[in-house]
Motif scaffolding. Structure first.
Motif, PDB file in Angstrom:
ATOM      1  N   GLY A   2      -3.592  13.907   5.982  1.00 23.19           N
ATOM      2  CA  GLY A   2      -2.431  14.516   5.354  1.00 23.19           C
ATOM      3  C   GLY A   2      -1.120  14.156   6.031  1.00 23.19           C
ATOM      4  N   GLN A   3      -1.168  13.743   7.310  1.00 20.34           N
ATOM      5  CA  GLN A   3       0.081  13.388   7.981  1.00 20.34           C
ATOM      6  C   GLN A   3       0.597  12.021   7.553  1.00 20.34           C
ATOM      7  OE1 GLN A   3      -0.360  12.694  12.207  1.00 20.34           O
ATOM      8  NE2 GLN A   3      -2.554  12.263  11.969  1.00 20.34           N
ATOM      9  N   TYR A   4      -0.276  11.202   6.948  1.00 18.10           N
ATOM     10  CA  TYR A   4       0.128   9.878   6.473  1.00 18.10           C
ATOM     11  C   TYR A   4       0.381   9.869   4.964  1.00 18.10           C
ATOM     12  CZ  TYR A   4      -1.806   8.584  11.005  1.00 18.10           C
ATOM     13  OH  TYR A   4      -2.073   8.516  12.351  1.00 18.10           O
ATOM     14  N   ILE A   5      -0.370  10.686   4.225  1.00 20.09           N
ATOM     15  CA  ILE A   5      -0.179  10.789   2.774  1.00 20.09           C
ATOM     16  C   ILE A   5       0.082  12.251   2.445  1.00 20.09           C
ATOM     17  CG2 ILE A   5      -1.203  10.346   0.508  1.00 20.09           C
ATOM     18  CD1 ILE A   5      -3.057   8.330   1.828  1.00 20.09           C
ATOM     19  N   LYS A   6       1.320  12.561   2.132  1.00 22.01           N
ATOM     20  CA  LYS A   6       1.712  13.963   1.954  1.00 22.01           C
ATOM     21  C   LYS A   6       1.560  14.438   0.508  1.00 22.01           C
ATOM     22  CE  LYS A   6       4.958  13.741   5.823  1.00 22.01           C
ATOM     23  NZ  LYS A   6       4.027  14.424   6.725  1.00 22.01           N
ATOM     24  N   ASP A   7       1.444  13.510  -0.432  1.00 26.01           N
ATOM     25  CA  ASP A   7       1.301  13.895  -1.836  1.00 26.01           C
ATOM     26  C   ASP A   7      -0.110  14.449  -2.058  1.00 26.01           C
ATOM     27  OD1 ASP A   7       0.929  13.911  -4.650  1.00 26.01           O
ATOM     28  OD2 ASP A   7       2.562  12.462  -4.859  1.00 26.01           O
ATOM     29  N   GLN A   8      -0.187  15.724  -2.441  1.00 22.33           N
ATOM     30  CA  GLN A   8      -1.483  16.383  -2.614  1.00 22.33           C
ATOM     31  C   GLN A   8      -2.269  15.795  -3.781  1.00 22.33           C
ATOM     32  OE1 GLN A   8      -2.820  18.629  -0.505  1.00 22.33           O
ATOM     33  NE2 GLN A   8      -0.998  18.210   0.763  1.00 22.33           N
ATOM     34  N   THR A   9      -1.562  15.372  -4.821  1.00 19.61           N
ATOM     35  CA  THR A   9      -2.259  14.774  -5.971  1.00 19.61           C
ATOM     36  C   THR A   9      -2.968  13.496  -5.553  1.00 19.61           C
ATOM     37  OG1 THR A   9      -0.563  15.667  -7.453  1.00 19.61           O
ATOM     38  CG2 THR A   9      -1.960  13.892  -8.305  1.00 19.61           C
ATOM     39  N   LYS A  10      -2.314  12.667  -4.748  1.00 22.88           N
ATOM     40  CA  LYS A  10      -2.922  11.425  -4.262  1.00 22.88           C
ATOM     41  C   LYS A  10      -4.124  11.728  -3.368  1.00 22.88           C
ATOM     42  CE  LYS A  10       1.426   8.849  -4.382  1.00 22.88           C
ATOM     43  NZ  LYS A  10       2.459   8.146  -3.554  1.00 22.88           N
ATOM     44  N   GLY A  29      -5.295   2.642   0.653  1.00 22.07           N
ATOM     45  CA  GLY A  29      -4.771   3.694   1.515  1.00 22.07           C
ATOM     46  C   GLY A  29      -3.412   3.347   2.100  1.00 22.07           C
ATOM     47  N   SER A  30      -3.239   2.078   2.505  1.00 22.87           N
ATOM     48  CA  SER A  30      -1.960   1.695   3.111  1.00 22.87           C
ATOM     49  C   SER A  30      -0.822   1.738   2.105  1.00 22.87           C
ATOM     50  CB  SER A  30      -2.075   0.290   3.714  1.00 22.87           C
ATOM     51  OG  SER A  30      -2.373  -0.674   2.708  1.00 22.87           O
ATOM     52  N   LEU A  31      -1.124   1.469   0.815  1.00 26.04           N
ATOM     53  CA  LEU A  31      -0.092   1.533  -0.207  1.00 26.04           C
ATOM     54  C   LEU A  31       0.340   2.974  -0.487  1.00 26.04           C
ATOM     55  CD1 LEU A  31      -1.300  -1.108  -2.840  1.00 26.04           C
ATOM     56  CD2 LEU A  31       0.576  -1.321  -1.203  1.00 26.04           C
ATOM     57  N   LEU A  32      -0.557   3.897  -0.279  1.00 25.87           N
ATOM     58  CA  LEU A  32      -0.251   5.298  -0.575  1.00 25.87           C
ATOM     59  C   LEU A  32       0.409   6.014   0.599  1.00 25.87           C
ATOM     60  CD1 LEU A  32      -3.509   6.332  -2.492  1.00 25.87           C
ATOM     61  CD2 LEU A  32      -1.278   5.727  -3.442  1.00 25.87           C
ATOM     62  N   GLU A  33       0.415   5.405   1.768  1.00 29.40           N
ATOM     63  CA  GLU A  33       0.991   6.060   2.946  1.00 29.40           C
ATOM     64  C   GLU A  33       2.503   6.203   2.827  1.00 29.40           C
ATOM     65  OE1 GLU A  33      -2.082   4.789   6.535  1.00 29.40           O
ATOM     66  OE2 GLU A  33      -0.204   3.692   6.248  1.00 29.40           O
ATOM     67  N   LYS A  35       6.237   5.797   4.018  1.00 27.79           N
ATOM     68  CA  LYS A  35       6.890   4.702   4.743  1.00 27.79           C
ATOM     69  C   LYS A  35       7.407   5.174   6.098  1.00 27.79           C
ATOM     70  CE  LYS A  35       8.356   2.119   0.643  1.00 27.79           C
ATOM     71  NZ  LYS A  35       7.614   2.966  -0.303  1.00 27.79           N
ATOM     72  N   VAL A  36       7.329   4.303   7.079  1.00 28.12           N
ATOM     73  CA  VAL A  36       7.841   4.627   8.410  1.00 28.12           C
ATOM     74  C   VAL A  36       9.367   4.629   8.375  1.00 28.12           C
ATOM     75  CG1 VAL A  36       5.831   3.639   9.559  1.00 28.12           C
ATOM     76  CG2 VAL A  36       7.808   2.192   9.091  1.00 28.12           C
ATOM     77  N   GLY A  42       3.890   1.620   5.272  1.00 29.16           N
ATOM     78  CA  GLY A  42       3.358   2.758   5.996  1.00 29.16           C
ATOM     79  C   GLY A  42       2.906   2.366   7.391  1.00 29.16           C
ATOM     80  N   PRO A  43       2.450   3.349   8.190  1.00 26.06           N
ATOM     81  CA  PRO A  43       2.061   3.074   9.585  1.00 26.06           C
ATOM     82  C   PRO A  43       0.879   2.124   9.724  1.00 26.06           C
ATOM     83  CG  PRO A  43       1.515   5.333   8.932  1.00 26.06           C
ATOM     84  CD  PRO A  43       2.367   4.780   7.854  1.00 26.06           C
ATOM     85  N   THR A  44      -0.081   2.178   8.790  1.00 29.82           N
ATOM     86  CA  THR A  44      -1.242   1.274   8.885  1.00 29.82           C
ATOM     87  C   THR A  44      -0.823  -0.176   8.673  1.00 29.82           C
ATOM     88  OG1 THR A  44      -2.748   3.015   8.094  1.00 29.82           O
ATOM     89  CG2 THR A  44      -3.513   0.736   7.944  1.00 29.82           C
ATOM     90  N   THR A  45      -0.039  -0.421   7.621  1.00 28.50           N
ATOM     91  CA  THR A  45       0.445  -1.782   7.361  1.00 28.50           C
ATOM     92  C   THR A  45       1.343  -2.253   8.492  1.00 28.50           C
ATOM     93  OG1 THR A  45       0.359  -1.367   4.978  1.00 28.50           O
ATOM     94  CG2 THR A  45       1.653  -3.254   5.724  1.00 28.50           C
ATOM     95  N   GLN A  46       2.158  -1.343   8.999  1.00 32.89           N
ATOM     96  CA  GLN A  46       3.020  -1.698  10.126  1.00 32.89           C
ATOM     97  C   GLN A  46       2.188  -2.142  11.324  1.00 32.89           C
ATOM     98  OE1 GLN A  46       4.802   1.487  12.391  1.00 32.89           O
ATOM     99  NE2 GLN A  46       6.771   0.420  12.451  1.00 32.89           N
TER     100      GLN A  46
END
Length: 246
Positions: A2-10, A29-33, A35-36, A42-46
């Motif tokens: 939840g700290q990386y993807i805050k949208d509850q629907t996602k 998952g990285s597309l849904l994170e 952005k830093v 997002g942090p994973t892609t970064q």
């Protein structure tokens, strides 16, 4: 998660599809994170990008920042190279550029090319104190205005004349050298042909023999035996004979 993807629907959609965070496809998952800060990923892609480029840099023994590649003075000059400077040196009829060409800058804040840092090649010379000759542009610029088309064509024609003359002189020089080379070859051929009319064989000692000439020399394998040789049709034919005594 939840700290990386805050949208509850996602998050609910991911739970329904993958069941557990460990099963989530890294690309999805990285597309849904979220952005830093200051970034577009997002942090994973970064993390993936940073790690990949870090390994590419550290694994390259020719990387320009390695101690054995450039001197400190050369490295300092290399770090002055910017895309804005490259545009100033190579683009057509561009006199003002943004200080950082990678940023969307208001044209009113553009700076003149003369104010963009330029690399100095002094650290690459044998004597760093050698005076550097400033060069305004790395190549001749092309005036893109329609009014100067005639002037540009005339200038190109004027520049072409010395080049044509230089090319012509070079061609003449090459032809003269080729003529001298051919004359030398012909001279050697004529001498060889004159020589071959009289001498058509070379014996084992390197001596010239004319056609039908007969000569003898001792044959070491048997006593009192000599090799009697004849030059015939550019071929040497030898037979064993009894040596003649004087």
């Amino acid at each position: 998660l939840g700290q990386y993807i805050k949208d509850q629907t996602k998050l609910r959609s991911l739970k329904e599809i993958y069941g557990h965070p460990d099963n989530i496809d890294v690309w999805v998952g990285s597309l849904l994170e979220e952005k830093v800060d200051g970034g577009r990923v997002g942090p994973t892609t970064q993390c993936l990008l940073v790690e990949q480029f870090k390994r590419l840099r550290d694994g390259d023994r020719f990387w320009y920042e390695n101690p054995s590649v450039l001197t400190s003075a050369q490295l300092a000059q290399m770090k002055q190279v910017t895309l804005s400077r490259i545009i100033c040196d190579n683009a057509d009829d561009i006199r003002r550029v943004p200080h950082n060409a990678f940023m969307n800058t208001d044209p009113k804040k553009f700076v003149g090319c003369q104010h963009v840092p330029r690399i100095s090649f002094n650290p690459w010379t044998d004597c760093e104190e050698e005076e550097e000759i400033p060069i305004s542009f790395s190549r001749q610029r092309r005036d893109t205005s329609s009014k100067s088309e005639t002037k540009f064509k005339q200038r190109r024609k004027d520049n072409a004349e010395p080049l044509k003359k230089a090319s012509l002189l070079k061609t003449i020089k090459n032809l003269e050298e080729r003529i001298e080379e051919l004359e030398g070859t012909c001279s050697k051929t004529e001498k060889k042909e004159d020589y071959d009319e009289q001498a058509v064989c070379i014996d084992f000692n390197g001596q010239v023999r004319i056609d039908k000439e007969v000569w003898s020399h001792p044959f070491n394998s048997e006593e009192n035996k000599c090799a009697q040789c004849t030059c015939k049709d550019q071929d040497i034919q030898c037979i064993l004979v009894q040596c003649k005594t004087d």
